[in-house]
Design an enzyme around this catalytic site. Sequence first.
Site, PDB file in Angstrom:
ATOM      1  CD  GLU A 142     -12.270  20.103 -33.217  1.00 51.91           C
ATOM      2  OE1 GLU A 142     -12.406  19.782 -32.024  1.00 51.91           O
ATOM      3  OE2 GLU A 142     -12.004  21.260 -33.579  1.00 51.91           O
ATOM      4  CG  ASP A 172     -18.136   5.840 -33.435  1.00 52.78           C
ATOM      5  OD1 ASP A 172     -18.177   7.004 -33.857  1.00 52.78           O
ATOM      6  OD2 ASP A 172     -18.662   4.863 -34.030  1.00 52.78           O
ATOM      7  CG  HIS A 173     -22.164   7.454 -32.808  1.00 52.05           C
ATOM      8  ND1 HIS A 173     -21.217   7.050 -33.710  1.00 52.05           N
ATOM      9  CD2 HIS A 173     -23.172   7.989 -33.527  1.00 52.05           C
ATOM     10  CE1 HIS A 173     -21.648   7.315 -34.932  1.00 52.05           C
ATOM     11  NE2 HIS A 173     -22.823   7.891 -34.855  1.00 52.05           N
ATOM     12  CB  CYS A 200     -15.298  24.197 -29.468  1.00 58.07           C
ATOM     13  SG  CYS A 200     -15.057  23.317 -31.030  1.00 58.07           S
ATOM     14  CG  HIS A 240     -16.066  18.476 -33.997  1.00 54.00           C
ATOM     15  ND1 HIS A 240     -16.011  19.578 -34.821  1.00 54.00           N
ATOM     16  CD2 HIS A 240     -16.075  18.963 -32.734  1.00 54.00           C
ATOM     17  CE1 HIS A 240     -15.976  20.678 -34.085  1.00 54.00           C
ATOM     18  NE2 HIS A 240     -16.018  20.336 -32.805  1.00 54.00           N
ATOM     19  CG  HIS A 267     -20.273  21.353 -30.772  1.00 50.34           C
ATOM     20  ND1 HIS A 267     -19.873  21.909 -29.595  1.00 50.34           N
ATOM     21  CD2 HIS A 267     -19.135  21.122 -31.474  1.00 50.34           C
ATOM     22  CE1 HIS A 267     -18.552  22.032 -29.587  1.00 50.34           C
ATOM     23  NE2 HIS A 267     -18.075  21.549 -30.710  1.00 50.34           N
ATOM     24  CG  HIS A 282     -15.873  18.646 -28.048  1.00 46.03           C
ATOM     25  ND1 HIS A 282     -14.562  19.000 -28.197  1.00 46.03           N
ATOM     26  CD2 HIS A 282     -16.554  19.421 -28.933  1.00 46.03           C
ATOM     27  CE1 HIS A 282     -14.449  19.945 -29.119  1.00 46.03           C
ATOM     28  NE2 HIS A 282     -15.635  20.210 -29.583  1.00 46.03           N
TER      29      HIS A 282
HETATM   30 NI    NI Z   1     -16.065  21.509 -31.145  1.00 46.49          NI
END
Ligand code: NI
Length: 141
Positions: A130, A83-84, A37, A45, A43, A18
Amino acid sequence: MFFMEAFVTRRERFSAAHRIFRKEWDTETNKEMFGLCSNPNWHGHNYELFVTVKGEIKPETGFVVNIKQLSKIIREYVIDKIDHKNMNTEVDFMEGRLASTENLAVAIWNELEQPVNRLGKKLHCIKIKETENNFVEYYGQ
Ligand code: NI
């Protein structure tokens, strides 16, 4: 005859990319507000999702909910979609939302509320971790 109610929680995990940013703000302002973020090149998580449902303990089974059915619903409505993936660009239920953990919790609640109702249970809480130190809980409304 009376029924006992209990809360049951299923944990699922997913990884997603995100970026939290407002496009009308410049990079510096975004960085001040959203920190790492807001990195322009994305990047990821490793998220942990905790879905809690509430219901009566059925006398025949001793269960509130068939946890396999609950897990299947979470996979179908949430995990398979996110996911992914990049939640800013690829995840339908995050479209038009800032990709914060709070907004993610609300969006996941909205995805799961009806399928959980169809099981005859009430969604109680969506909790998302997170990072090791940060998590969000949403209880509806
Ligand atoms: Ni982030």
